[in-house]
Scaffold this motif. Structure first.
Motif, short mmCIF file in Angstrom:
data_model
loop_
_atom_site.label_atom_id
_atom_site.label_comp_id
_atom_site.label_asym_id
_atom_site.label_seq_id
_atom_site.Cartn_x
_atom_site.Cartn_y
_atom_site.Cartn_z
N ARG A 215 -5.00 -6.97 -2.71
CA ARG A 215 -3.63 -7.15 -2.26
C ARG A 215 -3.32 -8.56 -1.79
NH1 ARG A 215 -0.77 -2.22 -3.38
NH2 ARG A 215 -2.50 -0.96 -4.18
N GLY B 16 0.85 -8.35 -2.92
CA GLY B 16 1.23 -6.94 -2.96
C GLY B 16 2.50 -6.64 -2.18
N ARG C 143 2.76 -9.35 -8.55
CA ARG C 143 1.59 -9.44 -9.42
C ARG C 143 1.98 -9.34 -10.89
NH1 ARG C 143 -1.79 -4.80 -6.63
NH2 ARG C 143 0.37 -4.07 -6.42
N TRP D 115 0.86 -1.19 0.00
CA TRP D 115 0.00 0.00 0.00
C TRP D 115 0.90 1.24 0.00
CZ3 TRP D 115 -4.55 1.25 -1.45
CH2 TRP D 115 -5.13 2.46 -1.05
N GLY E 179 -5.59 -3.37 -9.97
CA GLY E 179 -4.56 -3.95 -9.13
C GLY E 179 -4.87 -5.33 -8.59
N ASP F 97 7.93 -7.02 -8.54
CA ASP F 97 6.50 -6.82 -8.31
C ASP F 97 5.83 -8.17 -8.56
OD1 ASP F 97 3.68 -6.39 -8.85
OD2 ASP F 97 4.13 -4.25 -8.97
#
Length: 295
Positions: free
Chosen positions: A215, A223, A262, A87, A285, A260
């Motif tokens: 997330r 995330g 994802r 976040w 996201g 990252d």
């Protein structure tokens, strides 16, 4: 009338003279009661999480407000969102009365400063896109209560969590939540039962919010920021698991995506990095939605 967290519980009369075993048992039982107090308010936390996620999903910020022990509990929850869920820090604000670097006398005294609360709300430009989580054991801390009043006037969603059934926070917040953690074993020491209950409630609340914002995938922290050896190893295992690929492919995907997770999963599934970023963006996201995305 004193708040419930200030009550003298006569069951613990003579506590200072109890045996070590009895002393520790009393404290342990107090901690168990504190954690158990979260169970009855799970639906309240779910309702609050849905409201918060809607604000944050629209580009708003998550604002934590508190003083003293409650403030430091809030600060801890806020601080962990970046590393655990990725976040962004620019979307997290912590309004802690007096600040973490203040001297003890300033830190304690700041909880009574309503003018400081007004300045902090103004300087952070809290508004209708934001979600505010305010915590106070008594539910009546002047700094915290005033911050919630002003945030709500400015259109922010407000969540008030306290350990006193008569706390003002319950009445003035959009989502008022009472944690029935019972009187403290050490009377008034809200770093104990109340603090434990607050920490548990915040853990649950913020984790559900982050899940609603995509997330998590299954129970995996997709995330997460892979910022050390342990976390890079975890990221590798996550990519291997979700993309059903070997370590070599997962390592290459993570390298291309600057770790990252994802993006790496999508790359391991055959996307170019630029397309993976595009698809993830179109899916707000959410990795699961991105994996299911079709043009």
């Amino acid at each position: 009338m004193a708040s419930r967290t200030e009550e003298f519980d006569l069951r613990f009369a003579g506590l200072d003279q109890w045996s070590d075993a009895d002393f520790l048992m009393a404290l342990w039982e107090g901690q168990m009661r504190a954690v158990a107090s979260v169970g009855p308010i799970l639906q309240d936390l779910a309702a609050a999480a849905n409201g918060i996620a809607r604000r944050l999903g629209g580009g708003g910020r998550l604002v934590y407000v508190g003083a003293g022990t409650s403030g430091t509990v809030a600060w801890q929850d806020a601080k962990e969102l970046g590393g655990t869920f990725g976040w962004p820090e620019q979307h997290t604000i912590v309004m802690l009365a007096g600040g973490l670097q203040s001297a003890p006398n300033e830190f304690n005294g700041a909880e009574d400063d309503t003018d400081l609360a007004a300045r902090d709300i103004q300087q952070n430009d809290i508004g209708e896109h934001d979600a505010v989580i305010a915590i106070a054991a008594s539910g009546s801390t002047p700094y915290t209560v005033r911050a919630v009043e002003l945030a709500r006037e400015r259109g922010a969603l407000t969540v008030g969590i306290c350990n006193n059934p008569d706390g003002s926070l319950i009445k003035i917040a959009d989502h008022g939540i009472f944690l029935d953690s019972a009187p403290e074993v050490v009377a008034g020491s809200t770093r104990m039962g109340a603090g434990t209950a607050q920490k548990a409630a915040l853990n649950i609340l913020s984790t559900l919010v982050m899940n609603k914002l995509g997330r998590l995938f299954d129970n995996l922290m997709v995330g997460m920021r892979a910022e050390n050896i342990k976390l890079r190893d975890r990221a590798l295992r996550i990519v291997c698991h979700i993309a059903s690929c070997d370590e070599g492919r997962a390592k290459d995907a993570l390298s291309q995506s600057d770790f990252d997770i994802r993006i790496a999963v999508l790359v391991a599934n055959g996307h170019q990095v630029s397309r993976a970023k595009e698809v993830l963006g179109l899916s707000n996201g959410n990795l699961r939605a991105a994996l299911e995305y079709r043009d």
